[in-house]
Write an enzyme that holds these catalytic residues in place. Structure first.
Site, PDB file in Angstrom:
ATOM      1  CB  SER A   9      -0.900  -0.023   1.242  1.00 29.77           C
ATOM      2  OG  SER A   9      -1.621   1.173   1.319  1.00 29.77           O
ATOM      3  CG  HIS A  34      -4.072  -1.208  -1.394  1.00 31.96           C
ATOM      4  ND1 HIS A  34      -5.299  -1.745  -1.741  1.00 31.96           N
ATOM      5  CD2 HIS A  34      -4.316  -0.362  -0.361  1.00 31.96           C
ATOM      6  CE1 HIS A  34      -6.236  -1.254  -0.936  1.00 31.96           C
ATOM      7  NE2 HIS A  34      -5.673  -0.407  -0.093  1.00 31.96           N
ATOM      8  CG  ASP A  36      -4.940   3.252   0.895  1.00 37.58           C
ATOM      9  OD1 ASP A  36      -5.891   2.469   0.746  1.00 37.58           O
ATOM     10  OD2 ASP A  36      -3.913   2.964   1.530  1.00 37.58           O
ATOM     11  CG  MET A  38      -7.894   8.182   2.205  1.00 40.90           C
ATOM     12  SD  MET A  38      -6.922   8.288   3.723  1.00 40.90           S
ATOM     13  CE  MET A  38      -6.160   6.667   3.739  1.00 40.90           C
ATOM     14  CG  HIS A  67      -9.237   1.139  -0.262  1.00 37.74           C
ATOM     15  ND1 HIS A  67      -8.625   0.981   0.963  1.00 37.74           N
ATOM     16  CD2 HIS A  67     -10.564   1.196  -0.004  1.00 37.74           C
ATOM     17  CE1 HIS A  67      -9.540   0.939   1.907  1.00 37.74           C
ATOM     18  NE2 HIS A  67     -10.730   1.080   1.346  1.00 37.74           N
ATOM     19  CG  MET A  69     -11.015   4.418   2.163  1.00 36.90           C
ATOM     20  SD  MET A  69      -9.430   4.360   3.032  1.00 36.90           S
ATOM     21  CE  MET A  69      -8.332   4.284   1.641  1.00 36.90           C
ATOM     22  CG  MET A 140     -11.700  -1.193   5.604  1.00 36.72           C
ATOM     23  SD  MET A 140     -10.219  -1.007   4.591  1.00 36.72           S
ATOM     24  CE  MET A 140      -9.096  -0.145   5.705  1.00 36.72           C
ATOM     25  N   GLY A 145      -8.525   5.417   6.945  1.00 32.83           N
ATOM     26  CA  GLY A 145      -8.120   6.822   7.014  1.00 32.83           C
ATOM     27  C   GLY A 145      -6.632   7.016   7.209  1.00 32.83           C
ATOM     28  CG  PHE A 146      -5.086   8.256   9.701  1.00 26.20           C
ATOM     29  CD1 PHE A 146      -4.407   9.415   9.310  1.00 26.20           C
ATOM     30  CD2 PHE A 146      -6.400   8.361  10.137  1.00 26.20           C
ATOM     31  CE1 PHE A 146      -5.040  10.653   9.366  1.00 26.20           C
ATOM     32  CE2 PHE A 146      -7.041   9.593  10.192  1.00 26.20           C
ATOM     33  CZ  PHE A 146      -6.356  10.748   9.812  1.00 26.20           C
ATOM     34  CG  ASP A 174      -6.278  -1.898   3.386  1.00 24.41           C
ATOM     35  OD1 ASP A 174      -5.103  -1.732   3.733  1.00 24.41           O
ATOM     36  OD2 ASP A 174      -6.931  -1.042   2.757  1.00 24.41           O
ATOM     37  N   GLY A 176      -2.907  -2.655   9.356  1.00 22.22           N
ATOM     38  CA  GLY A 176      -2.244  -3.254  10.510  1.00 22.22           C
ATOM     39  C   GLY A 176      -1.631  -4.615  10.242  1.00 22.22           C
ATOM     40  N   GLY A 196       1.032  -1.799   4.131  1.00 22.99           N
ATOM     41  CA  GLY A 196       1.697  -0.504   4.008  1.00 22.99           C
ATOM     42  C   GLY A 196       2.973  -0.412   4.814  1.00 22.99           C
TER      43      GLY A 196
HETATM   44  C1  DX5 Z   1      -6.076   2.631   5.608  1.00 16.83           C
HETATM   45  C2  DX5 Z   1      -5.652   2.206   4.218  1.00 16.83           C
HETATM   46  C3  DX5 Z   1      -4.623   1.129   4.188  1.00 16.83           C
HETATM   47  C4  DX5 Z   1      -3.296   1.549   4.778  1.00 16.83           C
HETATM   48  C5  DX5 Z   1      -2.625   0.339   5.368  1.00 16.83           C
HETATM   49  O1  DX5 Z   1      -7.172   3.455   5.519  1.00 16.83           O
HETATM   50  O2  DX5 Z   1      -6.780   1.718   3.505  1.00 16.83           O
HETATM   51  O3  DX5 Z   1      -4.423   0.625   2.871  1.00 16.83           O
HETATM   52  O4  DX5 Z   1      -2.454   2.114   3.799  1.00 16.83           O
HETATM   53  O5  DX5 Z   1      -1.483   0.754   6.019  1.00 16.83           O
HETATM   54  P1  DX5 Z   1      -0.798  -0.089   7.181  1.00 16.83           P
HETATM   55  O6  DX5 Z   1      -0.356  -1.367   6.560  1.00 16.83           O
HETATM   56  O7  DX5 Z   1       0.305   0.789   7.582  1.00 16.83           O
HETATM   57  O8  DX5 Z   1      -1.818  -0.297   8.255  1.00 16.83           O
HETATM   58 ZN    ZN Z   2      -6.457   0.663   1.573  1.00 15.61          ZN
END
Ligand code: DX5
Ligand code: ZN
Length: 228
Positions: A9, A34, A36, A38, A67, A69, A140, A145-146, A174, A176, A196
């Site tokens: 990601s 991937h 993201d 937002m 993705h 969001m 998720m 968001g982060f 996706d 953690g 990520g």
């Molecule tokens: C969160 C994103 C994820 C994020 C994952 O909203 O959708 O794709 O980048 O990042 P890590 O792997 O650091 O949790």
């Molecule tokens: Zn994502």
């Protein structure tokens, strides 16, 4: 037969060297990237847009999983497909006609996927799956968001419930993810991993991806056998 896929990601990459980060992920054995998106409305953060997807499309030869969001994916899905998205993941929680937009994503030549937040019940996506409107369910495992958040374990039983009913469907996770939480997810039926922080902070992304692929493959084995 489902495949194990590891997708870095790029939200966690160095924004000043994003193109090199995309190429680095490809060279390290990523199955796809991937990306993201937002809008600061659906989630309390603003991230990457269609120009980044276009840049990635020109930089690498692996597929792009985008993705969304965003509150109104109906207004932007086509823009992202034109920019080079291969898979477009929209949220069941978005304010739009989700069924129609999944259909439109497919019609526009991309692969539609449905994403579900940690607190949303899987009953919300049953109709969509029954109608085969989505080729992938993205679970998720953090609140979207982060990057860099902690994996939410209670999502695992939801993955298991959908895997039992849909042995041939791509199920992705996706948020953690590290070696341990990816293996846990695979044990509950996930076969695609969006990663990520763990990958972009790794000193050796190639060996990190290889390890994750090897161990999730073993953990996923009971499902791949039952889906034959
Ligand atoms: C969160 C994103 C994820 C994020 C994952 O909203 O959708 O794709 O980048 O990042 P890590 O792997 O650091 O949790
Ligand atoms: Zn994502």
């Amino acid at each position: 037969m489902l495949e194990i896929q590891i997708m870095p990601s790029i939200l966690a990459a160095d924004i000043g060297r994003l193109e090199e980060a995309c190429k680095h992920a490809e060279r390290s054995g990523a199955d796809a990237l991937h990306i993201d998106v937002m809008d600061g409305h659906f989630v309390p953060n603003i991230s990457l847009g269609p120009e980044v997807v276009r840049m990635a499309r020109e930089s690498v030869n692996i597929p792009l999983s985008v993705h969304l969001m965003i509150t109104q994916p109906d207004r932007y899905a086509e823009t992202f497909i034109e920019a080079g998205a291969d898979t477009v993941l929209i949220h069941i929680e978005a304010s739009c006609n989700v069924e129609e937009i999944l259909h439109n994503i497919r019609k526009a030549g991309a692969r539609p996927g449905i994403t579900i937040n940690p607190e949303t019940s899987v009953t919300m996506i049953e109709d969509i799956l029954q109608q085969q409107l989505a080729d992938e369910v993205l679970f998720m495992t953090v609140h979207p968001g982060f990057g860099g958040q902690r994996f939410i374990e209670s999502v695992l039983s939801k993955i298991n419930a959908i895997r039992e009913k849909y042995p041939e469907l791509d199920l992705s996770v996706d948020g953690g993810l590290n070696l341990e939480t990816a293996v846990q997810s695979a044990r509950h039926g996930a076969n695609i991993f969006m990663v990520g922080t763990t990958l972009f902070k790794a000193t050796d992304m190639t060996s990190e991806i290889a390890q994750m692929r090897k161990q999730t493959l073993v953990a996923f084995q009971p499902f791949s056998l039952s889906s034959k």
